[in-house]
Design an enzyme around this catalytic site. Sequence first.
Site, PDB file in Angstrom:
ATOM      1  N   GLY A 222       0.828  -1.204   0.000  1.00 57.36           N
ATOM      2  CA  GLY A 222       0.000   0.000   0.000  1.00 57.36           C
ATOM      3  C   GLY A 222       0.858   1.247   0.000  1.00 57.36           C
ATOM      4  N   ALA A 223       0.544   2.177   0.879  1.00 58.22           N
ATOM      5  CA  ALA A 223       1.293   3.430   0.938  1.00 58.22           C
ATOM      6  C   ALA A 223       2.741   3.241   1.374  1.00 58.22           C
ATOM      7  CB  ALA A 223       0.596   4.390   1.894  1.00 58.22           C
ATOM      8  N   ASP A 252      -2.963  -4.215 -10.193  1.00 55.17           N
ATOM      9  CA  ASP A 252      -2.892  -4.879 -11.492  1.00 55.17           C
ATOM     10  C   ASP A 252      -1.968  -4.120 -12.440  1.00 55.17           C
ATOM     11  OD1 ASP A 252      -4.898  -6.519 -10.374  1.00 55.17           O
ATOM     12  OD2 ASP A 252      -6.436  -5.110 -11.066  1.00 55.17           O
TER      13      ASP A 252
END
Length: 329
Positions: A222-223, A252
Site C-alpha cells: 500500500g502506501a 494490477d
Amino acid sequence: MIVTVTPNPSLDRTFEVPRLERGAVLRAGADRVDPGGKGVNVSRAVAAAGRRTVAVLPLGGAEGELLERLLDGHGIEVAGVPVHGSTRVNVAVAEPDGTLTKINAAGPVLATAEADALLAAVGARSAHAEWVACCGSLPRGLAPEWYGRLVAAAHAGGSRIALDTSGPALTAALRERPDVVKPNVHELAQAVGRPLATIGDVADAAAELRALGARAVLASLGADGQLLVDDSGTHFGTAPVAVVRSDVGAGDASLAGFLTAGGSGPAALASALAHGAAAVGLPGSVMPGPADLVPEAVTVTATVPYDRALADCPPPPPDGRQRVQGSPR
C-alpha cells in the site's frame, strides 16, 4: 506476448459523487464503464504500454458481449470461453477525497466443462507467451486447486507464470512453483497465519512462500511501497502519489509494469512502482500509459528498512483461517 487469465471478469461501473450518503438519492457528476477483473486490468495496462496481450476469460450473456467489445477497443486480443451464466457487473462510488465504496457481484457458477475449456484455452496460448498472468478470485464452481492446475498447464506450455490471488487458491498453487506471486500485505498475513507489523515481517513471510514453492514474491504494501524477494535478493521501493483518485486496479497496473520490465530484479520492481503510483492518480480503473509514468520519482534499494513499522498493519488472522503448511505458528 503476455497472456492474462481472469476466471471471474466483470464490467466495472464507477460513479463520482460529491459525498456518499446512506439512504439518499445521489446524482453522479461523472460515470464510466470499464472492463474489469484483475487479469483484464493487467492486459489493459500491458496494451497501454504498447505490448501485445491476450486475455483469456469466460464470457456470458449481454454483459460478456459488452466486455469483449470494450477489450477490443483497448487493442486487446480476447480468447473468450462461452459460459452459461452472465458476466458480473461491479459498482464503485468514488468521492473527491479518494474514498471508494465498492460493491462486487458474485459472478456466474462455472460448470466443470466450462472450467476445463478455460484451462484448454490457456494451454493453447501459453506456448507463444513470455508470461501467463493468472489473476483474481475464483468463480463459484472452481475448487481452490484449479489455479494449481492452471500453473502446471502453463508451465508445460513453456511460459513463466505470475499468480495474483489469495487464500486457499494461493496456497494450493504454491506446490506448482509459480514464477512470481503478488500478494498484498493483508493476503500475505493471511497466507502465513500471523500479523505482519514491519517490513521485516513481510520479508520473512515472503521467504516462507518461496520455501513452499514460489520462485519470487512481489509484495504490495500500500502506501508503504513494495517489496521484492527473488533470486536477485531482497529489494524495497517506494513511489510518491500526489493525489489519490482511485485505487481500483492499481495493483494490477503494478503487476503489468513488473512483467513488461522483465519480471525479475530491481528494474522490474521500479517499473511496478511507477505503474502502481500512476494508476491511483487516474479515475475509476483507468490503466496508465507511458505518459502517465514518473519513473524518476521511484526509489528502489537493497538496503531494506526491516524495522520500519507498516502504516497499514493487518490484524491477526482469526482462528481457523487458512495457514500455509509449514509456516510458523
